[in-house]
Design a protein around this motif. Structure first.
Motif, mmCIF file in Angstrom:
data_model
loop_
_atom_site.group_PDB
_atom_site.id
_atom_site.type_symbol
_atom_site.label_atom_id
_atom_site.label_comp_id
_atom_site.label_asym_id
_atom_site.label_seq_id
_atom_site.Cartn_x
_atom_site.Cartn_y
_atom_site.Cartn_z
ATOM 1 N N ALA A 169 0.834 -1.202 0.000
ATOM 2 C CA ALA A 169 0.000 0.000 0.000
ATOM 3 C C ALA A 169 0.870 1.255 0.000
ATOM 4 N N GLN A 170 1.935 1.241 0.782
ATOM 5 C CA GLN A 170 2.850 2.378 0.816
ATOM 6 C C GLN A 170 3.564 2.547 -0.526
ATOM 7 N N MET A 171 3.920 1.445 -1.152
ATOM 8 C CA MET A 171 4.576 1.500 -2.470
ATOM 9 C C MET A 171 3.655 2.147 -3.497
ATOM 10 N N MET A 172 2.390 1.727 -3.529
ATOM 11 C CA MET A 172 1.448 2.277 -4.498
ATOM 12 C C MET A 172 1.188 3.752 -4.226
ATOM 13 N N ASP A 173 1.059 4.113 -2.958
ATOM 14 C CA ASP A 173 0.843 5.513 -2.617
ATOM 15 C C ASP A 173 2.027 6.365 -3.064
ATOM 16 N N THR A 174 3.232 5.833 -2.894
ATOM 17 C CA THR A 174 4.439 6.570 -3.266
ATOM 18 C C THR A 174 4.537 6.793 -4.767
ATOM 19 N N VAL A 175 4.261 5.752 -5.568
ATOM 20 C CA VAL A 175 4.416 5.913 -7.013
ATOM 21 C C VAL A 175 3.300 6.783 -7.598
ATOM 22 N N PHE A 176 2.089 6.722 -7.028
ATOM 23 C CA PHE A 176 1.037 7.626 -7.503
ATOM 24 C C PHE A 176 1.389 9.074 -7.197
ATOM 25 N N ALA A 177 2.036 9.296 -6.059
ATOM 26 C CA ALA A 177 2.437 10.661 -5.706
ATOM 27 C C ALA A 177 3.511 11.200 -6.641
ATOM 28 N N GLU A 178 4.215 10.314 -7.352
ATOM 29 C CA GLU A 178 5.230 10.752 -8.316
ATOM 30 C C GLU A 178 4.614 11.501 -9.496
ATOM 31 N N GLN A 179 3.342 11.216 -9.787
ATOM 32 C CA GLN A 179 2.708 11.721 -11.005
ATOM 33 C C GLN A 179 1.492 12.570 -10.654
#
Length: 331
Positions: free
Chosen positions: A162-172
């Motif tokens: 969940a943290q990984m997905m939140d982090t990569v979405f925040a990239e864009q």
């Protein structure tokens, strides 16, 4: 025949090598596929395959799932960092070397451990090797810390994902000022989502439509799409259905990225090389005459490009939405 094929193959390699070294073919740009080499130089498929194999061996090109063979970047670094190494413990005044060595959780690496470092390491592993390679033990090894030290920052692998997905979405992030036209708004969001899937091949399979994860950084995409479509006349339910349709369309194509990455790692063949290996079987099937359209397509060739496939389908979906919005003008 071998004496003729050998020099011919080397001449094609030399020509493509020169185009790469002079910058005519820039890093990241597609080089001719096996089918294009066959058409341009009039060689057999085996010779065309040998050309790309040699360019890969020289480190000039690499295979990208869903895209094809592209020019390798000159300054490309390894896909994931080597596991951090621990410095030998040094005895401090008044202590023994055994006492100063301490437990892994007392090393400088562990003392500086943060959730951000853990997530970054996990994303790096997933990008390079797929989500299946991510485990608490593997991430700890990448960081050079004890596995148990990770649990001070994240509960388990599901929480880490969940943290990984939140982090990569925040990239864009989406732009602060959206375009005025609804179609431009929707297309922009869809393309940003596709870019995320391309950058992180594990992301699309990890996301669920039927059991959606609560990813805070992904919610702006939903809000953006609802605003774009609801203000044009669709009720919220239909607007959300349209959003899910576009999301799942992009996700459906993107799930091929990680599976292709895994298949290439297992077989040692990229998608073009694998397709070339299937040609004899396909030709045997087509020789029956039962599939005239497929036979004509096989004669002309077809290069599967997931970016082009995504773009073609996206435009057709937007055309359909335009018709629906014309039937439901904004009130």
């Amino acid at each position: 025949m071998e004496e003729q094929a050998g020099p011919r193959y080397r001449r094609i390699v030399a020509e493509l090598r020169q185009r790469i070294e002079t910058g005519e073919l820039a890093p990241g740009e597609r080089v001719p596929s096996t089918r294009e080499i066959i058409r341009q130089w009039g060689v057999a498929m085996a010779t065309a395959t040998k050309v790309l194999t040699e360019l890969r061996r020289e480190g000039l090109v690499r295979a990208v799932p869903g895209v094809g063979t592209v020019v390798e970047a000159r300054d490309r670094t390894p896909s994931r960092p080597a596991p951090a190494t621990r410095r030998p413990a040094t005895a401090r005044p008044g202590t023994s070397s055994e006492a100063s060595a301490g437990a892994p959780s007392e090393t400088p690496s562990a003392q500086a451990l943060t959730l951000a470092r853990i997530v970054t390491a996990a994303v790096t592993v997933a990008d390079a090797e797929g989500l299946a390679a991510v485990s608490m033990r593997r991430v700890a090894a990448e960081l050079g810390v004890a596995t148990m030290s990770l649990y001070r920052h994240v509960a388990d692998k599901d929480a880490l994902l969940a943290q990984m997905m939140d982090t990569v979405f925040a990239e864009q992030p989406l732009p602060a000022d959206p375009p005025e036209d609804w179609r431009e708004q929707v297309e922009l969001a869809a393309r940003l989502l596709w870019k995320l899937f391309r950058r992180h091949p594990w992301l699309a399979p990890a996301l669920s439509v039927t059991r959606p994860q609560m990813i805070a950084a992904a919610l702006p995409f939903s809000e953006w799409m609802l605003t774009a479509l609801h203000t044009r006349g669709l009720d919220l339910a239909d607007a959300f259905t349209a959003h899910l349709m576009l999301f799942n369309y992009a996700r459906g194509i993107a799930v091929n990225l990680e599976t292709e990455q895994e298949a290439e790692a297992l077989s040692g063949l990229d998608s073009e090389e694998w397709m070339d290996s299937q040609v004899p079987t396909l030709q045997e099937i087509l020789a029956t005459g039962r599939f005239p359209m497929l036979s004509r397509l096989a004669m002309t060739g077809y290069d599967l490009d997931l970016d082009a496939l995504f773009d073609f389908g996206l435009q057709r979906l937007l055309d359909s939405l335009a018709t629906l919005l014309d039937e439901n003008p904004a009130r």
